[in-house]
Design an enzyme around this catalytic site. Structure first.
Site, PDB file in Angstrom:
ATOM      1  N   THR A 131      72.499  35.414  68.298  1.00  0.00           N
ATOM      2  CA  THR A 131      72.890  36.522  67.437  1.00  0.00           C
ATOM      3  C   THR A 131      74.370  36.868  67.595  1.00  0.00           C
ATOM      4  O   THR A 131      74.972  36.606  68.648  1.00  0.00           O
ATOM      5  CB  THR A 131      72.035  37.759  67.791  1.00  0.00           C
ATOM      6  N   ASP A 132      74.915  37.506  66.568  1.00  0.00           N
ATOM      7  CA  ASP A 132      76.299  37.997  66.674  1.00  0.00           C
ATOM      8  C   ASP A 132      76.413  39.197  67.616  1.00  0.00           C
ATOM      9  O   ASP A 132      77.508  39.560  68.047  1.00  0.00           O
ATOM     10  CB  ASP A 132      76.862  38.349  65.284  1.00  0.00           C
ATOM     11  N   GLU A 133      75.267  39.821  67.948  1.00  0.00           N
ATOM     12  CA  GLU A 133      75.315  41.041  68.769  1.00  0.00           C
ATOM     13  C   GLU A 133      75.826  40.776  70.183  1.00  0.00           C
ATOM     14  O   GLU A 133      76.239  41.710  70.876  1.00  0.00           O
ATOM     15  CB  GLU A 133      73.933  41.708  68.844  1.00  0.00           C
ATOM     16  N   TYR A 157      68.665  44.345  74.291  1.00  0.00           N
ATOM     17  CA  TYR A 157      68.393  43.154  73.468  1.00  0.00           C
ATOM     18  C   TYR A 157      69.564  42.183  73.526  1.00  0.00           C
ATOM     19  O   TYR A 157      69.391  40.997  73.848  1.00  0.00           O
ATOM     20  CB  TYR A 157      68.106  43.568  72.015  1.00  0.00           C
ATOM     21  N   LYS A 161      69.877  38.356  75.057  1.00  0.00           N
ATOM     22  CA  LYS A 161      70.257  37.182  74.249  1.00  0.00           C
ATOM     23  C   LYS A 161      71.506  36.527  74.853  1.00  0.00           C
ATOM     24  O   LYS A 161      71.613  35.301  74.895  1.00  0.00           O
ATOM     25  CB  LYS A 161      70.510  37.584  72.793  1.00  0.00           C
TER      26      LYS A 161
END
Ligand code: NAD
Ligand code: DAU
Length: 357
Positions: A131-133, A157, A161
């Site tokens: 993810t970009d997060e 989260y 990741k």
């Protein structure tokens, strides 16, 4: 044969269905069926000779070892994860168990399989969907995230990741496992669990309930139609270089409030309220998400340049298709919301949950 993990969730479902519509290569679909995994998503594949579903956990190393040796996949695509930021704030344990420990188990078994069964076949691929997060939060004028942006995860989260991405990277650098990682922006489209912004707003709007916008609604996300994400993963599988990471974005940055207004306008047109007023009157500003990242933006020039991938949907075309899909699949939404799909699972597949092709 390819092994897809998490193939009964939102993106995994879209990936498996698209794959089987395009390719002749079969899919082994391993999914734990958490609350987010929905076998009803795969009902159309019942009896499909190219689809085999196994209910199981990516952290179960004995199961992984058996499946890899029995089915000898040439590729693993890892979608399996706990994926909802708000849930990670309330209960981070599952996020560590699946996203970190589960990815570790999958890497270890993939490495053993690659070394002993495939004898280090250079054609093997392990694609890790991230993810970009993991890159943290941007200010309004900051440059978009590139593949070299330092990791700065802010939620349980995104931290889980990020940890999994680091493990994947290390298994390549240390052991030579042919891994590739994709870091993708916010997906939307069919089969998304209605806890995420877009399907939640559509459901609540149709139910006449409040549309809960966190904080001031000015947090920005880059929206990518899920089918475009699936083509990006296929491009990475086909042409990506092992050890590389690829950012995938929709080129559609938008504040949340604009997304919600757009949804209201489409619903006003396609499913007007009985009293003739706009769904916009259901918008309610609510307490902000703790640690809420302000802005994400993705620079996807690398995958565009190196693998000739481009998103085919604008936000305008993708969101209209998405709203129409939810209008056409109200039963699916009802089953998910009522938890009925759990009963459906037992009725349909019996105690083992295994779907026979
Ligand atoms: P999702 O929550 O809809 O689906 C996750 C799936 O994984 C479910 O079917 C669930 O049952 C399964 N699963 C969970 N734990 C498992 C375990 N231990 N073993 C086997 N299966 C397990 O998630 P999604 O939105 O489809 O996201 C898929 C992947 O893409 C995730 O890794 C997520 O981090 C990443 N991602 C999602 C987005 C997005 O906008 N949705 C954007 C970028 C990256
Ligand atoms: O950026 C990629 C990520 O996108 C993925 O890695 C995650 O798995 C996926 O869930 C998604 O995370 P977000 O937190 O960005 O998505 P979510 O749909 O939960 O929220 C989108 C934005 O909308 C975010 O700024 C929070 C806000 N929001 C969300 C909900 C559910 C609201 O304002 N109200 C809501 O009710």
């Amino acid at each position: 044969m390819i092994l897809v993990t998490g193939g009964a969730g939102f993106i995994g479902t879209n990936f498996v269905r698209d794959w089987l519509a395009i390719e002749s290569e079969p899919v082994l679909n391993l999914d734990k069926l958490t609350y987010a995994g929905n076998p009803e998503n795969l009902a159309a594949l019942r009896g499909h000779p190219g689809h085999r579903f196994v209910q199981g956990d990516i952290a179960d190393r004995a199961l992984l070892a058996r499946l890899l040796r029995e089915h000898r996949p040439r590729v693993i695509v890892n979608f399996a994860a706990e994926s909802h930021v708000d849930r990670s704030i309330h209960g981070p344990g599952e996020f560590i168990a699946t996203n970190v420990v589960g990815t570790f188990a999958l890497l270890q078994e993939a490495l053993d399989y690659w070394r002993t069964v495939l004898r280090q076949d250079p054609g093997f691929r392990f694609v890790h969907v991230s993810t970009d997060e993991v890159y943290g939060s941007l200010g309004p004028r900051d440059a978009a995230f590139s593949e070299t942006t330092p990791y700065a995860p802010n939620s349980p989260y995104s931290a889980s990741k990020a940890a999994s991405d680091h493990l994947v990277r290390a298994w390549h650098h240390t052991y030579g496992l042919p891994v590739l990682t994709t870091n993708c922006s916010n997906n939307y489209g069919p089969f998304q669990f209605p806890e995420k912004l877009i399907p939640l707003m559509i459901r609540n709007a149709l139910a006449g309930e409040a549309l809960p916008v966190y904080g001031d609604g000015r947090n920005v996300r880059d929206w990518l139609y899920v089918a475009d994400h699936c083509t990006a993963i296929r491009a990475v599988l086909a042409g990506g270089a092992p050890g590389e990471t690829y950012n995938v974005g929709g080129g559609s940055e938008m504040p949340n409030l604009d997304v919600v207004h757009t949804l209201c306008r489409i619903l006003d047109e396609l499913r007007p309220r009985d009293d003739g007023s706009s769904h916009e009157q259901q918008i309610a500003f609510v307490k902000d998400r703790p640690g809420h990242d302000r802005r994400y933006a993705i620079d996807s020039s690398k995958i565009q340049r190196e693998l000739q991938w481009r998103p085919q949907h604008s936000f305008a075309s993708g969101i209209r298709k998405t709203v129409q899909w939810y209008l056409d699949h109200q039963d699916w939404v009802q089953h998910v919301v009522s938890g009925e799909y759990r009963h459906w699972l037992e009725t349909q597949y019996g105690a083992t949950g295994e779907v026979k092709p």
